[in-house]
Design an enzyme around this catalytic site. Structure first.
Site, PDB file in Angstrom:
ATOM      1  N   LYS A 106      70.962  77.269  93.195  1.00 23.51           N
ATOM      2  CA  LYS A 106      71.088  77.930  94.755  1.00 23.51           C
ATOM      3  C   LYS A 106      71.760  79.163  94.504  1.00 23.51           C
ATOM      4  O   LYS A 106      72.370  79.443  93.239  1.00 23.51           O
ATOM      5  CB  LYS A 106      72.352  77.019  95.437  1.00 23.51           C
ATOM      6  CG  LYS A 106      72.046  77.142  97.100  1.00 23.51           C
ATOM      7  CD  LYS A 106      71.055  76.172  97.495  1.00 23.51           C
ATOM      8  CE  LYS A 106      70.983  76.230  98.890  1.00 23.51           C
ATOM      9  NZ  LYS A 106      70.131  75.179  99.564  1.00 23.51           N
TER      10      LYS A 106
ATOM     11  N   ASP B 223      67.530  79.697 103.026  1.00 20.62           N
ATOM     12  CA  ASP B 223      68.500  79.090 103.481  1.00 20.62           C
ATOM     13  C   ASP B 223      69.097  79.852 104.801  1.00 20.62           C
ATOM     14  O   ASP B 223      68.566  80.710 105.252  1.00 20.62           O
ATOM     15  CB  ASP B 223      69.579  78.760 102.151  1.00 20.62           C
ATOM     16  CG  ASP B 223      70.648  77.666 102.581  1.00 20.62           C
ATOM     17  OD1 ASP B 223      70.175  76.398 102.402  1.00 20.62           O
ATOM     18  OD2 ASP B 223      71.799  77.828 103.050  1.00 20.62           O
TER      19      ASP B 223
END
Ligand code: GLU
Length: 448
Positions: A129, A169
């Site tokens: 991430k 995201d």
């Protein structure tokens, strides 16, 4: 949920001590570790090889300066992150989040979750991430572009279609992926489509990727209700958020005959008993980038509740699709009391540990994010497949694949929960299924 057995508790205390102040990361790790007691009994080799300790330590963490100039010519400095958590199953894969709340603890919680989520998809992808503490709100298109270019100027050296493949995201959608891809291409002199997913249709993107997280979460609910001899037909639903995940969750819920009566953004809640107007929501959010407050200007019978709590709205199905820790114990109790029978998480870790406990104890169908929102990253992996073969599939074909993957994740998590003595508990089912897949690969690859 079980109390941590002693050996696992020791590991958890070490993780906390090694990563001070990273509350969300501790929370995500604890939730997984709480499921693993019976796994270590069944597979002692995982303990012998210190798989849990290794899995909790990211393979690589990159933190970098992102300098850029705003429209007034003033220099701005943000902090960028990429945590490459685990690559036992494939290249690092996971989104980028641009939000002022971003710090290392958020990126690590998201990266940690991504490892198990990606394993659940059954696709060859590791977990990562990244993001920045950059606030895109109120920024012009030119500012967004300059920020993305500066961000990629550092990040590009760590990426590659076989190395690390980011996507979107919160705060990163098609527009940002375009600017990031453009800068990557310019710096590397390579049209390497497979280095980013969530690209636009026409320049390497895949159909269904935009819809995938929301659609996938609804397929997951459909499956949870199916094993209870129930369906989404006629159900009253509440979907928090108004971003990409929420919009396509609403779209698929409506397609399945459910009714959606509320959605939200960080400022307030829209309650529309007649049913949320999806076309208007898309226009406000996707085209005009406005607040949902403006929804009420178009529908006089809709109520806008500034600072309201969406979980106060009675519903049968709740789909938290905004952000982490948006449902606490009190909210969960309220939902259950108001007749909620199913919760599926489109967001990552939207329910606090207290809230999860309430749902599990009430025996409602509770689909944790790792399982329920895995359709997004699964469809990213389908995008990578199409890029690798220089092919592009039809909407119907891709959507069927997404449906098959979500149905498969439901079946696997359901069966694992049964096997480990927790029937119907998808938290245990998802954590154990994901963990075993990654752990077996790590064992096979030697001490890495
Ligand atoms: N950010 C999404 C997630 O939380 C998608 C990641 C991806 O497609 O790589 O899973």
């Amino acid at each position: 949920m079980s109390v941590l057995p002693e050996a696992i508790e020791t590991i958890f205390q070490q993780v906390k001590a090694r990563n001070p102040g990273e509350d969300e990361f501790h929370q995500a790790v604890k939730e997984v570790l709480e499921s693993l007691g019976p796994v270590l009994v069944k597979y002692p080799e995982f303990s012998d090889h210190k798989i849990i300790e290794r899995i909790c330590e990211p393979e690589r963490q990159i933190i970098f300066r992102v300098p850029w100039q705003d429209d007034r010519g003033e220099v701005q400095i943000n902090r960028g992150f990429r945590v490459e958590f685990n690559s036992a199953l494939g290249p690092y894969k996971g989104g980028l989040r641009f939000h002022p709340s971003v710090y290392l603890g958020i990126i690590k919680f998201l990266g940690f979750e991504q490892v198990f989520k990606n394993a659940l998809t059954g696709m060859p992808i590791g977990g990562a991430k990244g993001g920045a503490d950059f606030d895109p709100k109120g920024r012009s298109d030119a500012e967004i572009m300059r920020f993305c270019q500066s961000f990629m100027t550092e990040l590009h050296r760590h990426l590659g279609e076989y190395t690390d493949v980011p996507a979107g995201d919160i705060g990163v959608g098609g527009r940002e992926i375009g600017y990031l891809f453009g800068q990557y291409k310019r710096l590397t002199n390579r049209y390497e489509s497979g280095v980013l997913t969530g690209k636009g249709i026409g320049w390497g993107g895949a159909l269904v990727r935009k819809e995938a997280t929301g659609y996938g979460a609804v397929y997951f609910v459909r499956e949870m209700l199916r094993v209870r001899n129930d369906s989404l037909e006629g159900k009253t639903c509440v979907v928090s958020g108004a971003g990409n995940v929420a919009i396509y969750t609403i779209e698929k819920l409506l397609e399945m005959g459910a009714k959606v009566i509320a959605c939200s953004d960080s400022q307030g809640v829209i309650v529309h008993e007649q049913g949320v107007d999806l076309a208007l929501l898309k226009q406000l959010k996707e085209e005009e980038r406005r607040r949902i407050e403006d929804y009420a200007l178009h529908h006089k019978d809709a109520r806008y509740l500034p600072g309201g709590n969406i979980w106060d709205v009675p519903c049968q199905v709740a789909m938290p699709s905004a952000t982490q820790n948006e449902i606490n114990g009190r909210d969960a109790r309220k939902l259950v009391r108001n007749g909620c029978i199913a919760v599926a998480e489109g967001a990552n870790m939207p329910t606090t540990p207290d809230g999860i406990r309430v749902f599990i104890e009430a025996g409602i169908a509770y689909g944790p994010g790792k399982a329920a929102n895995a359709g997004g990253v699964a469809t990213s992996a389908l995008e990578m497949q199409q890029n690798a073969s220089r092919d592009s599939w039809t909407f119907e074909f891709t959507e069927q694949k997404l449906d098959d993957i979500m149905t498969g994740i439901h079946a696997a998590t359901w069966e694992t929960a049964e096997e480990f003595g927790a029937p119907g508990n998808y938290v245990i089912g998802a954590n154990i299924t994901g963990f075993i897949r990654v752990a077996n690969a790590m064992l096979a690859l030697g001490l890495i």
